[in-house]
Design a protein around this motif. Structure first.
Motif, short mmCIF file in Angstrom:
data_model
loop_
_atom_site.label_atom_id
_atom_site.label_comp_id
_atom_site.label_asym_id
_atom_site.label_seq_id
_atom_site.Cartn_x
_atom_site.Cartn_y
_atom_site.Cartn_z
N UNK A 87 15.25 0.86 -11.10
CA UNK A 87 16.69 0.98 -11.28
C UNK A 87 17.47 0.41 -10.11
N UNK A 88 18.68 -0.02 -10.41
CA UNK A 88 19.58 -0.42 -9.34
C UNK A 88 20.29 0.80 -8.74
N UNK A 89 21.01 1.54 -9.58
CA UNK A 89 21.77 2.68 -9.06
C UNK A 89 20.82 3.85 -8.86
N UNK A 90 20.04 3.77 -7.80
CA UNK A 90 19.01 4.76 -7.52
C UNK A 90 18.48 4.52 -6.12
N UNK A 91 17.71 5.47 -5.65
CA UNK A 91 16.89 5.28 -4.46
C UNK A 91 15.45 5.21 -4.95
N UNK A 92 14.83 4.06 -4.78
CA UNK A 92 13.50 3.83 -5.35
C UNK A 92 12.53 3.37 -4.28
N UNK A 93 11.27 3.72 -4.49
CA UNK A 93 10.19 3.29 -3.61
C UNK A 93 9.15 2.54 -4.43
N UNK A 94 8.77 1.35 -3.95
CA UNK A 94 7.77 0.57 -4.64
C UNK A 94 7.13 -0.43 -3.69
N UNK A 95 5.98 -0.95 -4.11
CA UNK A 95 5.27 -1.97 -3.35
C UNK A 95 5.79 -3.36 -3.70
N UNK A 96 5.87 -4.22 -2.70
CA UNK A 96 6.08 -5.66 -2.86
C UNK A 96 4.94 -6.37 -2.13
N UNK A 97 4.59 -7.57 -2.59
CA UNK A 97 3.63 -8.40 -1.87
C UNK A 97 4.29 -9.73 -1.50
N UNK A 98 3.91 -10.27 -0.35
CA UNK A 98 4.43 -11.55 0.12
C UNK A 98 3.23 -12.41 0.53
N UNK A 99 3.16 -13.63 -0.03
CA UNK A 99 2.05 -14.52 0.30
C UNK A 99 2.28 -15.13 1.68
N UNK A 100 1.49 -14.66 2.66
CA UNK A 100 1.61 -15.14 4.05
C UNK A 100 0.22 -15.47 4.58
N UNK A 101 -0.44 -16.49 4.04
CA UNK A 101 -1.79 -16.82 4.51
C UNK A 101 -1.77 -17.31 5.95
N UNK A 102 -2.54 -16.65 6.78
CA UNK A 102 -2.63 -17.05 8.18
C UNK A 102 -1.39 -16.79 8.99
N UNK A 103 -0.46 -16.00 8.47
CA UNK A 103 0.79 -15.72 9.18
C UNK A 103 1.02 -14.22 9.27
N UNK A 104 1.60 -13.81 10.38
CA UNK A 104 2.01 -12.43 10.54
C UNK A 104 3.42 -12.25 9.97
N UNK A 105 3.78 -11.02 9.71
CA UNK A 105 5.15 -10.73 9.27
C UNK A 105 6.13 -11.07 10.40
N UNK A 106 7.33 -11.52 10.06
CA UNK A 106 8.32 -11.80 11.10
C UNK A 106 8.55 -10.57 11.99
N UNK A 107 8.75 -10.82 13.28
CA UNK A 107 8.91 -9.72 14.23
C UNK A 107 10.13 -8.86 13.92
N UNK A 108 11.16 -9.48 13.35
CA UNK A 108 12.40 -8.75 13.06
C UNK A 108 12.50 -8.34 11.60
N UNK A 109 11.35 -8.26 10.90
CA UNK A 109 11.37 -7.99 9.46
C UNK A 109 12.04 -6.66 9.15
#
Length: 373
Positions: A87-109
């Motif tokens: 939902x949009x009008x809600x507080x929701x928790x869910x998993x997302x995946x991001x394809x980052x082969x050989x890369x770390x997450x941005x430091x300011x993510x």
């Protein structure tokens, strides 16, 4: 020529025959009053090319959150995966995946996401992208208000649903304000569906949902929506496993009564139905009443599916407060919280008769109507 669609539909509630119509009630006064948490039945492996992020979002669709995440990680939106549309009008928790082969997450993510109303709760790795529909269920926590809570029958309605389950209607948001998604689907399918006309599959889904709800509504009127018919395809609770019940004996009825299995309805598409007897005859009657919709879905190449006619409320909980109540329950993937609320309170957004008042209501947002394949 197109099928004649009466809107708004007169799809009955289950509990009206037993308790009468529910009293007026309110819900989702703020996003915090409608909380949803996605439930997987597996855990990320902790290594791999895909960064998996456990995120809480507020007042954002899943698609909006995915775009923000792609921007923050410097990748294309197609490199972001998620299991379900929340939902949009809600507080929701869910998993997302991001394809980052050989890369770390941005430091300011974490800070970048926070600026977009996304809270990063946890992160890990997994070898594969998160795919649509792999989640098992959604856990809801909803705040209710209004006269319905003062009705002595409210507690009985809630207890009945906890014991017997809820009719698994697709919610009003699936069809759009005043049924506009459905009416457009009728026109598009009559002329021949094209992907460019319906990139998210919203129109195909609206058509299939209408056919399913129509079949379910007839079973609710007859009072046999929770009891298998001869030749019916039944679905095991909490599972995709199904079988055709050629005969309905006492053992099968007992299993249905304790919510071990559920009758199912057709999600129209190509492929032969394995229903038999009376159940198959009802599917053919549906095609006779809506030939253009059914033929249009088959020409579009949508594959036939099944959906349980009933949902079990897992781990239901009721908490009464001063002028309010909180309901908590888990629904299997694809279930709509609005199907539960519609049996408990009267609210314009739950009636199918008026445009939704304000934000969308239920278990999915406006772009969540992609066809289940």
């Amino acid at each position: 020529m197109t099928d004649a669609i009466d809107w708004p539909p007169a799809w009955p509630r289950v509990l009206d025959a037993r308790f009468g119509a529910p009293a007026a009630g309110g819900y989702r006064a703020t996003p915090e009053a409608f909380r949803v948490e996605e439930c997987l039945d597996f855990a990320p492996e902790g290594h791999g090319e895909h960064l998996w992020l456990w995120i809480e979002k507020r007042d954002l669709t899943t698609a909006m959150g995915a775009r923000q995440l792609a921007w923050a990680c410097g990748v294309s939106p197609r490199d972001v995966g998620y299991a379900g549309m929340k939902d949009r009008s809600a507080v929701t928790r869910q998993w997302f995946s991001v394809h980052l082969p050989g890369r770390e997450a941005p430091a300011d993510l974490e800070a970048a996401l926070a600026s977009a109303s996304l809270t990063l709760l946890a992160q890990t790795r997994h070898p594969r992208k998160l795919k649509r529909g792999v989640h098992r269920a959604n856990r809801f926590r909803l705040r209710l208000t209004g006269p319905a809570l003062e009705d002595p029958g409210f507690a009985e309605r809630w207890a009945w649903l906890c014991q017997h389950g809820v009719a698994n209607y697709f919610g009003p948001q699936r069809f759009g304000p005043e049924g506009r998604n459905l009416h457009r689907a009728v026109r598009v399918l009559a002329g021949g569906w094209r992907k460019r006309d319906d990139r998210e599959g919203m129109l195909l889904s609206a058509a299939r949902s209408f056919l399913f709800n129509t079949l379910l509504a007839e079973r609710v009127r007859e009072g046999n929506w929770a009891t298998p018919l001869p030749g019916e395809v039944v679905v095991l609770d909490g599972s995709a496993s199904q079988f055709t019940a050629e005969a309905v004996d006492a053992s099968l009825r007992e299993r249905a009564e304790r919510l071990d299995l559920h009758p199912s309805g057709i999600l129209w598409g190509i492929g032969g139905s394995v229903a038999q007897g009376e159940a198959l005859a009802r599917e053919r009657d549906l095609a006779d009443h809506y030939p253009a919709l059914c033929a249009g879905l088959e020409r579009a190449g949508v594959r036939l599916g099944r959906r349980p006619l009933r949902l079990r409320l897992e781990a239901p909980r009721f908490e009464a407060g001063e002028g309010e109540a909180w309901l908590s329950f888990t629904l299997a993937r694809g279930g709509f919280a609005t199907a539960v609320l519609r049996e408990l309170i009267a609210h314009p957004s739950l009636s199918f008769r008026t445009p939704p008042a304000g934000p969308l209501q239920g278990g999915e947002d406006a772009t969540s109507a992609a066809v289940q394949r």
